[in-house]
Structures are given as structure tokens and as C-alpha cells.
Design a protein around this motif. Structure first.
Motif, PDB file in Angstrom:
ATOM      1  N   ARG A  10      19.246  85.210  58.798  1.00 35.97           N
ATOM      2  CA  ARG A  10      20.353  84.557  58.105  1.00 35.97           C
ATOM      3  C   ARG A  10      21.057  83.608  59.072  1.00 35.97           C
ATOM      4  O   ARG A  10      21.164  83.872  60.271  1.00 35.97           O
ATOM      5  N   LEU A  11      21.552  82.514  58.509  1.00 38.65           N
ATOM      6  CA  LEU A  11      22.290  81.547  59.305  1.00 38.65           C
ATOM      7  C   LEU A  11      23.497  82.190  59.950  1.00 38.65           C
ATOM      8  O   LEU A  11      24.292  82.849  59.282  1.00 38.65           O
ATOM      9  N   GLY A  12      23.626  82.023  61.279  1.00 41.25           N
ATOM     10  CA  GLY A  12      24.766  82.570  61.999  1.00 41.25           C
ATOM     11  C   GLY A  12      25.759  81.479  62.341  1.00 41.25           C
ATOM     12  O   GLY A  12      25.872  80.478  61.640  1.00 41.25           O
ATOM     13  N   GLY A  13      26.456  81.644  63.461  1.00 42.30           N
ATOM     14  CA  GLY A  13      27.457  80.670  63.864  1.00 42.30           C
ATOM     15  C   GLY A  13      26.846  79.481  64.565  1.00 42.30           C
ATOM     16  O   GLY A  13      25.649  79.399  64.790  1.00 42.30           O
ATOM     17  N   ASP A  14      27.686  78.530  64.912  1.00 45.00           N
ATOM     18  CA  ASP A  14      27.229  77.344  65.626  1.00 45.00           C
ATOM     19  C   ASP A  14      27.010  77.652  67.096  1.00 45.00           C
ATOM     20  O   ASP A  14      27.760  78.392  67.716  1.00 45.00           O
ATOM     21  N   VAL A  15      25.967  77.065  67.629  1.00 47.96           N
ATOM     22  CA  VAL A  15      25.762  77.085  69.074  1.00 47.96           C
ATOM     23  C   VAL A  15      25.852  75.633  69.520  1.00 47.96           C
ATOM     24  O   VAL A  15      25.079  74.796  69.087  1.00 47.96           O
ATOM     25  N   ASP A  27      18.825  71.660  57.361  1.00 51.71           N
ATOM     26  CA  ASP A  27      20.151  72.239  57.125  1.00 51.71           C
ATOM     27  C   ASP A  27      20.307  72.682  55.667  1.00 51.71           C
ATOM     28  O   ASP A  27      20.950  73.697  55.378  1.00 51.71           O
ATOM     29  N   ALA A  28      19.698  71.918  54.733  1.00 54.49           N
ATOM     30  CA  ALA A  28      19.790  72.279  53.322  1.00 54.49           C
ATOM     31  C   ALA A  28      19.058  73.587  53.040  1.00 54.49           C
ATOM     32  O   ALA A  28      19.440  74.342  52.138  1.00 54.49           O
ATOM     33  N   ALA A  29      18.019  73.887  53.818  1.00 55.62           N
ATOM     34  CA  ALA A  29      17.236  75.109  53.607  1.00 55.62           C
ATOM     35  C   ALA A  29      17.874  76.329  54.249  1.00 55.62           C
ATOM     36  O   ALA A  29      17.641  77.462  53.829  1.00 55.62           O
ATOM     37  N   ARG A  30      18.706  76.130  55.258  1.00 52.13           N
ATOM     38  CA  ARG A  30      19.199  77.256  56.053  1.00 52.13           C
ATOM     39  C   ARG A  30      20.072  78.252  55.298  1.00 52.13           C
ATOM     40  O   ARG A  30      19.958  79.456  55.532  1.00 52.13           O
ATOM     41  N   PRO A  31      20.945  77.838  54.398  1.00 55.24           N
ATOM     42  CA  PRO A  31      21.780  78.836  53.711  1.00 55.24           C
ATOM     43  C   PRO A  31      20.992  79.875  52.926  1.00 55.24           C
ATOM     44  O   PRO A  31      21.493  80.963  52.657  1.00 55.24           O
ATOM     45  N   THR A  32      19.741  79.554  52.539  1.00 52.29           N
ATOM     46  CA  THR A  32      18.936  80.513  51.789  1.00 52.29           C
ATOM     47  C   THR A  32      17.778  81.059  52.621  1.00 52.29           C
ATOM     48  O   THR A  32      16.849  81.672  52.077  1.00 52.29           O
ATOM     49  N   SER A  33      17.834  80.879  53.920  1.00 54.78           N
ATOM     50  CA  SER A  33      16.728  81.325  54.775  1.00 54.78           C
ATOM     51  C   SER A  33      16.523  82.830  54.711  1.00 54.78           C
ATOM     52  O   SER A  33      15.402  83.323  54.866  1.00 54.78           O
ATOM     53  N   HIS A  34      17.616  83.581  54.467  1.00 53.42           N
ATOM     54  CA  HIS A  34      17.500  85.044  54.424  1.00 53.42           C
ATOM     55  C   HIS A  34      16.747  85.545  53.198  1.00 53.42           C
ATOM     56  O   HIS A  34      16.404  86.720  53.117  1.00 53.42           O
ATOM     57  N   LEU A  35      16.492  84.657  52.235  1.00 56.36           N
ATOM     58  CA  LEU A  35      15.736  85.045  51.055  1.00 56.36           C
ATOM     59  C   LEU A  35      14.230  84.925  51.277  1.00 56.36           C
ATOM     60  O   LEU A  35      13.438  85.298  50.413  1.00 56.36           O
ATOM     61  N   VAL A  36      13.849  84.394  52.435  1.00 59.64           N
ATOM     62  CA  VAL A  36      12.445  84.236  52.790  1.00 59.64           C
ATOM     63  C   VAL A  36      12.138  85.282  53.850  1.00 59.64           C
ATOM     64  O   VAL A  36      12.642  85.213  54.966  1.00 59.64           O
TER      65      VAL A  36
END
Length: 245
Positions: free
Chosen positions: A25-30, A62-71
């Protein structure tokens, strides 16, 4: 004073399931880079163009990252790993490339990773767009992070079974190896490694120096299916009630 464009990072997650399933899942900014020079200091090189910092592939990633945890990556009781690819394989080799990412982080042989085409999922939105040579850009870290989370959970499960520290264990060719010669195949650990509640975990990615698959030439994992006519393409999909157009 300005700062460089932030890069995103991912956290590993174990998903509630009957067998071991992991995602990221997308975390914080580095922050990637130091603050700009203060007034009066050497201005340094001329500013880069916007497209040098952020282009179409960055947008798609970036558009794909919010749903990365569904993959997610699944470890099966037979010791294989499964992944449903939310992008279309149209000959560019992404099925093989993604299988290599999973095999690398899980310490599996490539033939033990089964990548299939995922069904369309409305909740994935932008995470199932094929185009712009973006698949590996978008999936490289979340897929590796998910596989790494699964690998570490397998080690934790083996450590608990053997009563030894996790730090003494290693993974090789689809098995966890202990300090006194113990060995447990992933299949024998997959059920015990499953969790009943989705849980965040820490999992370090392999350093590039340790790669044995990524960056190496490999045969296409779907080649035999393609040349024997058994591979299913979009034109082979039967949709009930559909007519030619």
C-alpha cells in the motif's frame, strides 16, 4: 526555499485469506533530494524542464498507486506463487517481466510463478491501463514489496515452528532454510503463514547486487502457450450475448 519532487514509498501488507497473500500500500513521501541552495549560494546547474521531473509515465504510475494494495501475490499450498496481472499482455513481455520480479523477491524459480491476466475490476480504475510503456514503472515496486512481504512472513512462520530467530533463516529455491539444516518448502508453510486480519509488515527489498533474475535474459514464460495456440488473447474471450462489430 524549495525541495525536490517527492517520491512515494510502499508498505507491505498481509491480507486476510486461507493461504498467504501479500500486497503493498502507498505509504508516506520520501523526499528525493536536498533543499535548494539558500539565497546567495551557488545557484548550481540550470533548472530542468518539467518533463525531466514529471512525465506521462510518472502520471500513470501515480494514478495506479492508490489501488496498488488491491493487486496481490499469493503463495499456494503447492509451493507456487500466483499473480493476476491487471495489464494486457500484447506481446511486450510483461507477463514474463512481472513473474521475474516475484520470483526474485520470493527466491522461487521462474517456473513456479504463475501470472495470469486479471479480470476487469472497476475498483482498480487506472491500475489496469496498458500503455505508455508504463507497466513495469507502475508495478515494479508494489509487486516486489508484496513478494518480499510474503517471503518474510514465510520466514517468520518457519522461525516460530523451529523456535529459532528469524535472522538465522534464509530462503532459497522455494524453501526456508534453518541454521541447523532445517528445511521447509513454501507450500508447507503457506497455510500457517496466512493471517485472519490484514496486517502491515516490514519487508526489505533485495539490493540490486543480490539479483539473480532481474536484469538477466530469460525465456518467455508464455512462449509455449503462444506457439501451440493455447494462449488466450482478448479476441478469444467469449462474452455472452455479444455480436461482431
Amino acid at each position: 526555499m524549495t525541495t525536490a519532487v517527492p517520491r512515494r514509498t510502499f508498505l507491505g501488507f498481509l491480507l486476510a485469506a486461507p493461504t498467504l497473500v501479500a500486497a503493498a500500500r502507498l505509504g508516506g513521501d520520501v523526499w528525493n533530494g536536498a533543499p535548494a541552495a539558500a539565497d546567495g549560494a551557488d545557484p548550481g546547474p540550470p533548472p530542468s524542464q518539467l518533463t525531466d521531473r514529471y512525465d506521462l509515465s510518472d502520471f500513470l504510475t501515480d494514478a495506479a498507486r492508490p489501488t496498488s494494495h488491491l493487486v496481490s501475490v499469493q503463495v499456494n499450498p503447492d509451493g507456487t506463487a500466483a499473480f493476476a496481472l491487471p495489464r494486457a499482455e500484447v506481446g511486450q513481455g510483461i507477463t514474463t517481466a512481472v513473474a521475474m520480479l516475484i520470483a526474485e523477491e520470493l527466491d522461487l524459480t521462474l517456473d513456479k510463478v504463475h501470472v495470469t491476466l486479471a479480470d476487469a475490476r472497476p475498483e482498480l480504475v487506472w491500475n489496469q491501463l496498458t500503455g505508455g510503456s508504463n507497466t513495469i514503472h507502475a508495478l515494479y515496486e508494489p509487486v516486489r514489496r508484496a513478494a518480499a512481504a510474503a517471503r518474510e512472513q514465510l520466514k517468520r512462520t518457519a522461525a516460530a515452528r523451529w523456535g529459532v530467530p528469524v535472522s538465522t533463516l534464509a530462503t532459497r529455491r522455494g524453501a526456508v532454510h534453518g541454521p541447523s539444516g532445517q528445511r521447509a518448502g513454501y507450500g508447507s508453510l503457506a497455510g500457517a503463514a496466512a493471517v485472519t486480519e490484514t496486517t502491515a509488515v516490514m519487508a526489505e527489498l533485495k539490493p540490486a547486487a543480490a539479483f539473480t533474475l532481474i536484469g538477466t535474459p530469460q525465456n518467455r514464460v508464455d512462449a509455449r502457450l503462444a506457439i501451440t495456440g493455447r494462449k488466450v488473447f482478448a479476441m478469444d474471450v467469449v462474452v455472452p450475448g455479444a455480436v461482431p462489430a
